[in-house]
Every structure is written in structure tokens, then in C-alpha cells.
Design a protein around this motif. Structure first.
Motif, PDB file in Angstrom:
ATOM      1  N   MET A 169       0.993  -1.139  -0.088  1.00  0.00           N
ATOM      2  CA  MET A 169       0.220   0.011  -0.131  1.00  0.00           C
ATOM      3  C   MET A 169       0.941   1.202   0.149  1.00  0.00           C
ATOM      4  SD  MET A 169      -3.028  -1.104  -0.309  1.00  0.00           S
ATOM      5  CE  MET A 169      -3.853  -0.001   0.016  1.00  0.00           C
ATOM      6  N   GLY A 170       2.066   1.116   0.468  1.00  0.00           N
ATOM      7  CA  GLY A 170       2.910   2.369   0.404  1.00  0.00           C
ATOM      8  C   GLY A 170       2.724   3.300   1.494  1.00  0.00           C
ATOM      9  N   ASP A 171       3.818   3.243   2.347  1.00  0.00           N
ATOM     10  CA  ASP A 171       3.605   4.253   3.631  1.00  0.00           C
ATOM     11  C   ASP A 171       5.142   4.855   3.839  1.00  0.00           C
ATOM     12  OD1 ASP A 171       4.876   2.262   4.582  1.00  0.00           O
ATOM     13  OD2 ASP A 171       3.673   1.545   6.350  1.00  0.00           O
ATOM     14  N   THR A 172       5.425   5.271   5.233  1.00  0.00           N
ATOM     15  CA  THR A 172       6.720   5.894   5.352  1.00  0.00           C
ATOM     16  C   THR A 172       7.573   4.951   5.421  1.00  0.00           C
ATOM     17  OG1 THR A 172       5.245   7.407   6.819  1.00  0.00           O
ATOM     18  CG2 THR A 172       7.805   7.281   7.334  1.00  0.00           C
ATOM     19  N   ALA A 173       7.760   3.801   5.590  1.00  0.00           N
ATOM     20  CA  ALA A 173       8.741   2.892   5.647  1.00  0.00           C
ATOM     21  C   ALA A 173       9.115   2.411   4.245  1.00  0.00           C
ATOM     22  CB  ALA A 173       8.205   1.329   6.079  1.00  0.00           C
ATOM     23  N   LEU A 174       8.012   2.544   3.294  1.00  0.00           N
ATOM     24  CA  LEU A 174       8.511   2.631   2.016  1.00  0.00           C
ATOM     25  C   LEU A 174       9.358   3.835   1.368  1.00  0.00           C
ATOM     26  CD1 LEU A 174       5.336   0.823   0.233  1.00  0.00           C
ATOM     27  CD2 LEU A 174       7.193  -0.237   1.485  1.00  0.00           C
ATOM     28  N   VAL A 175       8.792   4.734   1.835  1.00  0.00           N
ATOM     29  CA  VAL A 175       9.557   6.133   1.207  1.00  0.00           C
ATOM     30  C   VAL A 175      10.917   6.123   1.959  1.00  0.00           C
ATOM     31  CG1 VAL A 175       9.671   8.548   1.505  1.00  0.00           C
ATOM     32  CG2 VAL A 175       7.496   7.086   1.033  1.00  0.00           C
TER      33      VAL A 175
END
Length: 716
Positions: free
Chosen positions: A32-38
Motif C-alpha cells: 500500500m505504500g507508507d513512510t517505511a517504503l519512502v
């Protein structure tokens, strides 16, 4: 397969993989994409560009190198989320067909491995060398999760497409590797843990990857070690089964220092030609014999490695289950060996050509090497392997090499491979075709000249081929065509290692390494007085006889590889066309094969090479009986023809009588036009050529048509 599995199964029972822990939050973060991915994407780019903090304190060098390739070479963005790249069903089916033998072997082993890791949440994947998933074994209850991660049959998991991952990085590194969670380049993949192991063909080239992947696992990197060990074991088993199947036309010598391991997974295997020449070796043979690689074994005699002779090998072959003690010649270590006889049954023919006449022979494109190595040129042919081995032993010596072989057999390619395998590889390789340079120019081209040496000379002069090659290799092709007076000068240059350019009195020192070649028998030329005997002995420190293509024991491999290196995309060859390629006499050898491959690939339709795409020389004639039409000719390509009765008034006229191939062509054309009642359009269609080509051949063979034919008939 059952026998080979014995020890692998024993190992698998010792331990089971700890089931991976999955939770919805972890999977959601992955996709889903969140801060960890960024943060991961920023960390990857920061490490590669030297800006900002890396994503974690300790990152393996192989992972760093892969990230650098992804950014600098492939121009990938770690933060970009995209749908999986999946090949279409037609191309996927074709790929699976090309690897049907591999997939068949691998599926059986994947089933066994899956039983060992059942319930652990892993998916087992088999890909080709380009990272395309060919087949899989997945827990049905986790199928949706793996589909969401892009682990789909037909998906492309190469580094160039998906960045750092267990499959793509295994291919890029050429070794087994585990890519655990945040090792992945793309942020969307940091929930994956993948362990990939390469599968190699009998020549040692990577063919496929076996991978075990898990989604959303919180297990540590160290916990993946057991998974990697099991995947490695299964990959080696697949590799061994593939080796045994593809080399079944040879005798297989299997050995190990422990007798209980012989004929099991961990033994070593060598494929032997009839005369005891080693034509293939597996990685275990390399390890047990402590050599640098497969190339150190291929081409040697089995008697060079073990204290066994041909009589003992014959005895072993007749008692297949018996183990024979032997010692290796180099280090004196004790081994136990067995010998599996060659299989030359109809089953072997089916493997090569398919079960039905309508089957296809599939060809996967290969990267065309700028120059082939000695081992690649030798292939699996025992005579060529001996040539390569002999050449490798003298490449750095002062021994002069004379290469004999028919036109088009690859003499220059062999000489260049020798040069590149020597310490002179960085120095010039200068090839001179003595038969292609006009006699009036060969002296100046070979020895060079000073400015103004003769009318028409370049004002700056010329160094000549001999000086250009100094320090490297001078290849004198068709040395038999060199004029006698220049043979004398060349001998002096070779003896004194100095050359005097035309128009100069000052000799120039050179460092010469000469490799010469000729399709003529130089001894016959010496007897005829057209070649100097002293020059012959100066050039002939060692003679290598290159095998004609028609006589090579690995002709099928040579033909397949030629089409593969010339193809820009996957192609298939209809079985009748491939059979004709195999039966052709190939008078032009490798050069003729290359031209045939290029032409057929250029004109074929739909990626399928058919009989009509081959030159008429191949369609009309058989290598088995020159002058006779080919048997089993498909009706749509060439009409079925029999040799005419000798009593019938069909004669070979004009140039045909001087050449049995032309005579056979004339007879075949006459038969065709008679069957078609002299309808040239129908005849051309049945012979697979244009009307213009047919008329040219009719004229060449002095076959009268139209009014001329009626005149001949009336005169008869």
C-alpha cells in the motif's frame, strides 16, 4: 531420480523450515505504500549516490553492487510501484516448450522439496536464465498473496525489471544468493525474502534459477540459511539429472572418494566419448579433482586423470553396478568409479527431434560473442576438444602452429581464440589472407615499404602486416597461395626476427608469433615444387586438423548454436527442415551454415523456419548419397522424386557432368518439370524457388524450354 534423491531426502528429514509468520499489517505495508517504503527508497538512493544515511547499518557488498546496477545501469526508481511485467500466453508457451526437458525434471524435484517445506509459507519458482517464471509450486491458501507480490507464471523477475531480488540477482551474480526483505531494491518488495540458486547445463552455462520466496515473513536473515541449503541441494539434483539426460549419448563415468556416494546426488560425473575423451564435466568433478574449472577437464583423456585404461573401462561398462577403485594421476587420491554405457536408442532420438514428424525444434537466442573461446569452438567433438587442449598448452610458447582444415571450417576463428587465450591477448592480432591479395601487392602489404619506394606508394610509407603484428600474433591464412619468391623472404624474417621494408636497406627488429593455415595439403605442394620444404618445417611446429562440419560428432549442437547466435528472437524449426539441416553435407562448413542460418531467419514467417526457407541446395540433395534425391521429402516442399532409370534419355549436360551435386540438381529439376508437365509456375512453386531462379537453373543445366525444347523433341 529415486536413487539420486536418497541422500537429499535424508538431509531433508533432519530439519524442517520454521513456518513464516504473516500478519495483515506487514503485507499492507509492502503493497500500500507508507513512510517505511519512502524511507527505504531514500536510503537506497542515498547509499548509491553517497548522499544521506543508508537504510541500515550493515549491507552486504553483493546487495550494494546490485543497487548500484539498478540505479546506474538500469535507471530504476526504488519508489516506483508498477504492475508485474508478464509475457503473453503465446510467448510463455513457447518459452516453456523450449525448456520442456528442464521443466519436466524440475517439477518432480520441486514436488519433493515442497513436501519438505510444506506449511512454511514458501513458494517454489523455476525461471529461465532471463528471469521469466516458467513453473511454480505454491500453497493454494496463499495464492492471492503471491499473486499480489507479482510471483506469477510468466512474470519477469530479472534485475533489469524488478531490481535486486533472489532470482534476478542470482542471475546477475552467477551464484546462489538470499535477498532478505530490505535487501530488495524496490520498496514494494521489502516484505519478500527470496533464496535463488543457479541451474547450469552440462557446459557450465547458467540455464535457469530455482527460487524459494516467502511474503510478509518476520524471520531473520540467519533463518534463511536452511532454506538456501535446501534450495541449493535441489538445484544441484536438477542439474545432475539434466547432465545425465543430455549426455546420455556418451558413457558417463561417476566417481567419489566414498563408495556409498557413487551414483547418488553428491558424486561427480564425466561424459566420455568412445575413445575416452572427456566431453563434459559437472561441478562436483571440478571440486573433487581440485581443478580450476570444467575447461581444465574437457578435452583431456580419462587416462590423464585416473590410473585406468580402455580395457578396464570396457569391463566397467559391462558390469554397470560394480565399483572400481582408482587413483587420480595428479595427486594420487583414491576414488571409486562406475561407468554408465551410452544410450543410443530411439528414446534418445525422440529427445532430440521430437516424437512426431510435425514437432518443432525450439531455438532460444544466445548473445553472440565477439570472439568465441577455444572451448566454445571445440564444442563436444572429441577431435576438436583435443585440438583446443593442444592449442591451450602452447599458446604462450614459441611453437609455430599450422592449422589445416577445409574451407569455411573456422581456421581464422580458431587462431584468434588462441591469441586471446594467450598472454598476447592485449597485443594486435593481424590476419592476412595470402590468397586474397594480388601477387603484385602481397610483398609490399606483408613486408611494408618506405616513402617513395615505388610508383603509387603512399607518401608516408607503410609498416606492413609483419611489423603491425609485432608482439602479438600474425595469422597467415591460405599460406599455400604465397608465391615461392616471397616464401623465401618470409622464411628469412621468421629465422632472423627482423624485416626489411621495400625501398630500405635497414632491417627492423620484430617479435613474431606466427599461426598459419591452409585448406591445401602442403606436403603435396612440396612434392609438386610449389611450396618450400624448409618453410613448411619452420611453420609446422604443431599441426591442428580442424574437423569438417559434416564429420563433427556434435553437429546438432553446432547447428542449434549457430541459429541461436544469429537469431534476434526465439524461433522454431520444423522437424523436416531440421532433419535436412542435419543430413546436409555442408561443403562450405561453418561459413555455409552461418549464411544458411542468416537467410532462413530473415525470410521465415511467424518465427518458424520451414523447408521452403532453406536454400535449394539443402532441399534437393542428401548428404548420405550425393546425386540422389532426399528421402521422406514433404510433398508441399519438393515433389517426391526417384532417380530415373538409366535407360531413360535423361543425361547430365554442360557443367553438370563435372560436379555430382550439379548433376543431381539437373536430374531433380528434370523430374519436377516432367511431373508438372513443363508448367514453369507450378514447377517453381513445388521446388520452392522463384520462376526467375528456375529459368536461370534451366539455362545453367542446358535444359531446353519453349521453342527450343520443341525443336529438340522434333529432332529426337
Amino acid at each position: 531420480m529415486t536413487a539420486l534423491r536418497t541422500e537429499a531426502g535424508r538431509q531433508g528429514q533432519e530439519k524442517t523450515i520454521k513456518p513464516a509468520r504473516h500478519d495483515a499489517a506487514a503485507i499492507t505495508r509492502c503493497f500500500m505504500g507508507d513512510t517505511a517504503l519512502v524511507q527505504h527508497a531514500r536510503g537506497v538512493l542515498g547509499l548509491v549516490n553517497g548522499l544521506g544515511a543508508p537504510p541500515r547499518a550493515v549491507i552486504e557488498e553483493s546487495v550494494k553492487s546490485s543497487w548500484q546496477r539498478c540505479v546506474n545501469d538500469y535507471r530504476l526508481d526504488p519508489s516506483r510501484s508498477h504492475s508485474p511485467c508478464v509475457v503473453d500466453s503465446t510467448n510463455l508457451k513457447e518459452l516453456q516448450g523450449q525448456h520442456d526437458e528442464l521443466v519436466d525434471i524440475a517439477r518432480a524435484e520441486m514436488d519433493t522439496l515442497y513436501d519438505q517445506i510444506s506449511g512454511s509459507g514458501y513458494a517454489l519458482l523455476l525461471t529461465d536464465v532471463n528471469g521469466i517464471i516458467l513453473t511454480e509450486k505454491i500453497d493454494p491458501t496463499l495464492e492471492t498473496m503471491f499473486r499480489s507480490a507479482g510471483l506469477i507464471i510468466g512474470a519477469d523477475w530479472s534485475e533489469q525489471t524488478e531490481g535486486t531480488n533472489g532470482i534476478g540477482t542470482c542471475i546477475a551474480e552467477g551464484r546462489s544468493i538470499t535477498i532478505h526483505r530490505a535487501d530488495h531494491f524496490r520498496a514494494r518488495h521489502i516484505g519478500l525474502s527470496c533464496s535463488g540458486s543457479p541451474i547450469r547445463d552440462p557446459d557450465g552455462k547458467m540455464l535457469a534459477v530455482l527460487d524459494a520466496s516467502v511474503v510478509g515473513s518476520h524471520d531473520t536473515r540467519s533463518s534463511q540459511m536452511h532454506t538456501m541449503a535446501l534450495v541449493n541441494t535441489s538445484a544441484r539434483l536438477i542439474e545432475k539429472c539434466l547432465f545425465l539426460r543430455r549426455c546420455q549419448q556418451y558413457r558417463i563415468l561417476r566417481f567419489h572418494s566414498r563408495p556409498e556416494f557413487v551414483n547418488l546426488l553428491h558424486d561427480a560425473a564425466l561424459a566420455l566419448a568412445e575413445d575416452g575423451t572427456i566431453v563434459a564435466a559437472d561441478d562436483m568433478a571440478v571440486a573433487l579433482l581440485s581443478v580450476r574449472g570444467r575447461g581444465a577437464l574437457v578435452g583431456s583423456q580419462v587416462s590423464d586423470l585416473f590410473d585406468v585404461d580402455q580395457a578396464e573401462l570396457a569391463q566397467l561398462a559391462s558390469t554397470r553396478q560394480t565399483l572400481f577403485p582408482a587413483r587420480d594421476i595428479r595427486l594420487g587420491r583414491r576414488f571409486f568409479i562406475s561407468l554408465v554405457p551410452a544410450q543410443r536408442s530411439a528414446q534418445l532420438i525422440e529427445v532430440h527431434y521430437g516424437r512426431r514428424n510435425t514437432d518443432m525444434v525450439h531455438v532460444t537466442p544466445l548473445a553472440r560473442p565477439p570472439v568465441m573461446s577455444l572451448s566454445e569452438l571445440a564444442g563436444d567433438d572429441p577431435d576438436m576438444l583435443r585440438n583446443a587442449r593442444a592449442a591451450a598448452r602452447v599458446v604462450d610458447s614459441q611453437v609455430s602452429i599450422l592449422i589445416q582444415g577445409p574451407t569455411g571450417s573456422g581456421k581464422e576463428a580458431f587462431a584468434k581464440a588462441m591469441h586471446l587465450s594467450s598472454t598476447r591477448a592485449s597485443k594486435p592480432f593481424v590476419a592476412v589472407n595470402c590468397g586474397a591479395i594480388p601477387e603484385t601487392l602481397i610483398e609490399s602489404e606483408l613486408f611494408g615499404y618506405r616513402p617513395g619506394a615505388f610508383t603509387g606508394a603512399r607518401k608516408e610509407g607503410s609498416r606492413g602486416y609483419i611489423m603491425q603484428s609485432s608482439g602479438g600474433t600474425l595469422f597467415l591464412d591460405e599460406i599455400g597461395d604465397m608465391p615461392l619468391n616471397l616464401q623465401t623472404r618470409l622464411l628469412r624474417v621468421l629465422e632472423e626476427q627482423e624485416v626489411t621494408p621495400l625501398g630500405s636497406d635497414t632491417p627492423v627488429k620484430v617479435e613474431l608469433r606466427v599461426v598459419s593455415a591452409s585448406h591445401r595439403r602442403l606436403r603435396d605442394m612440396i612434392a609438386a615444387g610449389t611450396f618450400r620444404e624448409d618453410l613448411y618445417y619452420r611453420l609446422n611446429g604443431m599441426t591442428l586438423e580442424l574437423t569438417a562440419l559434416r564429420d563433427r560428432s556434435d553437429k546438432e549442437r553446432v547447428v542449434r548454436n549457430m541459429f541461436a547466435t544469429e537469431a534476434s528472437h526465439a524461433v522454431s524449426i520444423e522437424a523436416p527442415a531440421f532433419s535436412r539441416l542435419m543430413s546436409h553435407a555442408w561443403p562450405g562448413n561453418i561459413r555455409e551454415l552461418r549464411n544458411v542460418a542468416r537467410t532462413a531467419l530473415a525470410i521465415c514467417e511467424g518465427g518458424v523456419i520451414r523447408m521452403g526457407d532453406l536454400p535449394s541446395d539443402l532441399r534437393l540433395f542428401s548428404a548420405a548419397a550425393v546425386g540422389a534425391p532426399l528421402a521422406n521429402q514433404p510433398a508441399q516442399s519438393v515433389p517426391a522424386m526417384a532417380l530415373p532409370n538409366p535407360a531413360e534419355p535423361i543425361t547430365t549436360m554442360g557443367t553438370s557432368s563435372d560436379n555430382p551435386l550439379l548433376a543431381a540438381e539437373r536430374i531433380a529439376i528434370l523430374q519436377a518439370v516432367e511431373q508438372c508437365r513443363w508448367n514453369m509456375t507450378l514447377t517453381a512453386r513445388q521446388l520452392g524457388m522463384s520462376r526467375n531462379t528456375l529459368y536461370r537453373k534451366l539455362k545453367r543445366h542446358d535444359i531446353a524450354v519453349g521453342e527450343s525444347r520443341r525443336d529438340e523433341v522434333s529432332r529426337g
